[in-house]
Write an enzyme that holds these catalytic residues in place. Structure first.
Site, PDB file in Angstrom:
ATOM      1  CB  SER A  45      -0.935   0.007   1.212  1.00 12.31           C
ATOM      2  OG  SER A  45      -0.201   0.109   2.424  1.00 12.31           O
ATOM      3  CD  GLN A  80      -1.401   6.525  -2.517  1.00 14.46           C
ATOM      4  OE1 GLN A  80      -0.631   6.339  -1.572  1.00 14.46           O
ATOM      5  NE2 GLN A  80      -2.374   7.408  -2.462  1.00 14.46           N
ATOM      6  CG  ASP A 100       2.428   8.861   9.692  1.00 16.33           C
ATOM      7  OD1 ASP A 100       3.056   8.614  10.741  1.00 16.33           O
ATOM      8  OD2 ASP A 100       1.833   7.979   9.041  1.00 16.33           O
ATOM      9  CB  CYS A 129      -1.086   8.885   5.601  1.00 18.00           C
ATOM     10  SG  CYS A 129      -0.531  10.597   5.513  1.00 18.00           S
ATOM     11  CB  CYS A 167     -11.634  -0.298  11.898  1.00 21.17           C
ATOM     12  SG  CYS A 167     -10.092  -0.522  12.823  1.00 21.17           S
TER      13      CYS A 167
END
Length: 396
Positions: free
Chosen positions: A78, A81, A139, A202, A353
């Site tokens: 992931s 990207q 982050d 993020c 989740c």
């Protein structure tokens, strides 16, 4: 940076280096003196992900002589990207190690130092002390405050950037100008962190892939300006960029008299527990540390196979549910307390989740406000279910 003036005088370049950096050297305001300062500089980059990728690529290409890389994470599919340092073959590898290998291929004249470890209050001062400046590409708020405080305590400039969805920020903190005046730091802008549940990272909130490239490149530019003294840095200013509207703003940042490190009456003389500092949600209680009951994805599958009577609730957003779901009842985290009446108190309730963090937050909120005692967090969330139970499911 005046501290580099003496060191830079002794810097020499090979013929290959002069040819490589020729487009810098022919700029009148920059010239070979600016390039000498770059080669003499030692820059520590915190994080090699979204912001760290363009930041490291451009600092390496520009000729910063020594670059330290702090990152304890591994490359995930992931990441690709937006984290342009890495490729498919790097998935599963340590980011700091993979970054060094890629960057050495870009510029063999740079000395890279890998810190393949988590940055903490115990090691930050020791890691930072040998560098001229720090560039923060993290982050999360605990690390941002840690980086800021370590830089202030050691007198290091902190070139800061952050991104979220379509928005980016850049500034330069704790910078001492040519007159000896030290500029504001991160705590002058953000004295206290916002509630953790209101500011997802993020991985939870998303980011448009090209944004880190834009903001990380700006961050690299500020690093170069701080090192060479060319141009005017963002010290005392916060640059804001909205990629969705292509609008920008620049806000003034002034020193605060109440800053615990640099104010009129400093109260902090060392590093603290930043996880606790950033995650306290109730007076006297760190809600994030309150334990929640858990079940594994294999436990869940066993309940499904047995036809057990339980309730499965998904607290992700609707667009995430459309990407992939395991047939739970959708109640987004932001609406969970308003819909407490839809949650059973008479049977086992499993809440999930994407990875398990938001569902744990939902359980804590429901237990605190409504006294639920039958809630269980699905450990690892949809990611774990797709990995261990149904590998045909897409992940994101």
């Amino acid at each position: 940076m005046s501290l580099l003036n003496g060191r830079a005088k002794n810097v020499q370049f090979s013929k290959a280096e002069l040819e490589r950096y020729s487009r810098h050297i022919i700029i009148p305001e920059f010239n070979i003196e600016g390039q000498r300062k770059l080669k003499a500089a030692k820059v520590l980059v915190i994080g090699s992900g979204g912001l760290g990728s363009p930041l490291l690529l451009y600092l390496t290409a520009a000729g910063v002589g020594t670059i330290g890389i702090v990152d304890f994470d591994v490359v995930d599919e992931s990441n690709l990207q937006r984290q342009v340092l890495f490729s498919v073959e790097n998935v599963g590898q340590a980011k700091a190690v993979a970054a060094k290998k890629r960057l050495e291929g870009l510029n063999p004249h740079i000395n890279f130092i890998v810190h393949n470890e988590r940055l903490t209050s115990d090691n930050a001062l020791e890691i930072f002390k040998d560098y001229d400046l720090v560039a923060d590409g993290t982050d999360n708020f605990p690390t941002r405050y840690l980086v800021n405080d370590a830089c202030v305590l050691l007198g290091k400039p902190n070139v800061y950037a952050s991104i979220f969805r379509f928005e980016g920020q850049v500034s330069v903190f704790n910078y001492t100008d040519e007159t000896g005046v030290r500029g504001p730091n991160y705590r002058d802008l953000f004295p206290e962190p916002p509630p953790a549940e209101l500011v997802p990272n993020c991985a939870e909130g998303g980011v448009i892939g090209v944004l880190p490239g834009i903001i990380g490149s700006m961050q690299a530019l500020e690093v170069i300006k701080v090192i060479t003294g060319v141009g005017k840095t963002l010290s005392g200013r916060l640059f804001l960029y909205d990629a969705a509207t292509f609008e920008t703003r620049t806000l003034k940042v002034r020193p605060s008299k109440k800053n615990p490190l640099t104010g009129e009456n400093p109260t902090q003389t060392g590093l603290i527990d930043y996880v606790q500092f950033c995650d306290v949600k109730l007076p006297g209680a760190n809600l994030e540390e309150l334990p929640v009951k858990e079940v594994t994805v294999r436990n869940l599958q066993s309940l499904i196979n047995k036809g057990a009577d339980f309730q499965l609730i998904d607290v992700r957003e609707a667009y995430e549910y459309e990407i992939v779901n395991i047939e739970g009842e959708l109640i987004p985290l932001g609406e969970i307390t308003q819909n407490a009446d839809k949650i059973s108190k008479d049977k086992q309730v499993i809440i999930h989740c994407r990875s398990g963090k938001r569902s744990a937050d939902a359980i804590r909120a429901l237990e605190q406000e409504f006294g639920f005692e039958n809630l269980y967090n699905l450990k690892g969330g949809v990611l774990a279910y797709a990995k261990e139970i149904d590998t045909s499911l897409a992940t994101y």
